[in-house]
Design a protein around this motif. Structure first.
Motif, short mmCIF file in Angstrom:
data_model
loop_
_atom_site.label_atom_id
_atom_site.label_comp_id
_atom_site.label_asym_id
_atom_site.label_seq_id
_atom_site.Cartn_x
_atom_site.Cartn_y
_atom_site.Cartn_z
N SER A 249 0.54 7.19 4.40
CA SER A 249 -0.90 7.00 4.59
C SER A 249 -1.54 6.71 3.25
O SER A 249 -1.01 7.07 2.20
N TRP A 250 -2.70 6.09 3.31
CA TRP A 250 -3.42 5.69 2.08
C TRP A 250 -4.90 5.59 2.40
O TRP A 250 -5.30 5.43 3.57
N PRO A 251 -5.76 5.63 1.39
CA PRO A 251 -7.20 5.48 1.63
C PRO A 251 -7.53 4.04 2.05
O PRO A 251 -6.92 3.09 1.58
N ALA A 252 -8.48 3.91 2.94
CA ALA A 252 -8.94 2.58 3.34
C ALA A 252 -9.62 1.88 2.17
O ALA A 252 -10.08 2.53 1.21
N ARG B 40 -8.05 -2.72 -3.21
CA ARG B 40 -7.48 -2.17 -4.44
C ARG B 40 -7.69 -3.16 -5.59
O ARG B 40 -7.72 -4.38 -5.38
N ASN C 155 0.94 4.02 -3.12
CA ASN C 155 0.48 5.39 -2.93
C ASN C 155 1.44 6.42 -3.53
O ASN C 155 1.13 7.60 -3.57
N THR D 215 -5.44 2.97 7.27
CA THR D 215 -5.11 4.16 6.48
C THR D 215 -3.64 4.53 6.65
O THR D 215 -3.21 5.61 6.26
N GLU E 43 -7.24 -3.62 4.81
CA GLU E 43 -8.31 -2.90 4.12
C GLU E 43 -8.94 -1.84 5.01
O GLU E 43 -9.41 -0.80 4.52
N ARG F 104 0.83 -1.21 0.00
CA ARG F 104 0.00 0.00 0.00
C ARG F 104 0.87 1.26 0.00
O ARG F 104 0.59 2.22 -0.72
#
Length: 237
Positions: free
Chosen positions: A175-178, A181, A18, A199, A196, A14
């Motif tokens: 950080s990343w969106p929940a 993918r 990102n 964040t 999943e 993840r």
């Protein structure tokens, strides 16, 4: 990135996905591994049906195929998927990094998903073999990073990793969106619930003790783990 199971390997994927300059691939040798071994994993038949199960075209795509975006191709690999039948020459054409975790924690976590575990299931012996090959070619230790170290100080450790592989650190890695993918393997619903919902990198969880009866396995795995850990990155240079 060569990891054993039940580490933060998907969270690391993840972090790299990102980045705007990175394409990721999730365990591309998994289908081959399942078909070749006949091992029963959650969703086995679905995975084998959906993936290329001949390692040769998979490796060809990993080393010569086009990258969807950017200039970095982040490959999330499980070390135990690299069975003896798989050629090794392609390892000399990629940058090999190693994500490690204490074997006692790996075994405890693994047994929450499957009824039994062997040394071959957690791949630490194969991880050391890949490390030795990469070190021989480089003339020095390739990057080794401990999952707990990343969780304890994500920015410092990701900066150190990026420096070790010759790329710039990107704050977007933190950080990343929940959510799921499109790049996640079709096995995600069996294994990726925690990531999943995430964040970013969470703090290290309290270590869990494996159930009795796995002492010999853990002792055998720790031999390789300690060798790898001796080379781990310890922070931004």
């Amino acid at each position: 990135m060569w990891s054993g199971p039940r580490n933060i390997s998907t969270a690391m994927m993840r972090a790299f996905e990102n980045r705007a300059d990175t394409t990721v691939v999730d365990e591309p040798l998994y289908g081959f591994y399942l078909k070749a071994t006949g091992i029963d994993h959650p969703g086995r038949d679905e995975i084998v049906a959906a993936m290329t199960c001949d390692w040769r075209p998979v490796v060809r795509d990993l080393t010569t195929g086009p990258i969807a975006r950017g200039r970095i191709h982040y490959q999330k690999h499980m070390t135990h998927h690299l069975l003896p039948a798989v050629g090794r020459d392609w390892l000399d054409r990629v940058v090999n990094c190693f994500l490690i975790r204490d074997p006692a924690e790996v075994v405890a976590s693994y047994l929450e998903k499957r009824a039994d575990v062997t040394l071959a299931d957690i791949g630490v012996r194969e991880q050391w073999e890949i490390f030795e090959r990469a070190a021989d070619r480089l003339g020095r230790a390739p990057p080794v990073i401990e999952g707990r170290d990343i969780q304890a100080d994500p920015e410092a450790m990701l900066r150190a990793l990026c420096a070790a592989i010759g790329i710039g650190f990107d704050p977007a890695m933190l950080s990343w969106p929940a959510g799921r993918r499109d790049t996640d393997g079709i096995w995600a619903h069996h294994w990726y619930g925690a990531v999943e919902a995430s964040t970013g990198f969470g703090p290290p969880a309290p270590a869990k003790a494996p159930p009795p009866g796995h002492e010999a396995l853990i002792e055998a795995a720790e031999l390789y783990y300690r060798r790898l850990r001796a080379h781990r990155l310890t922070g931004a240079p």
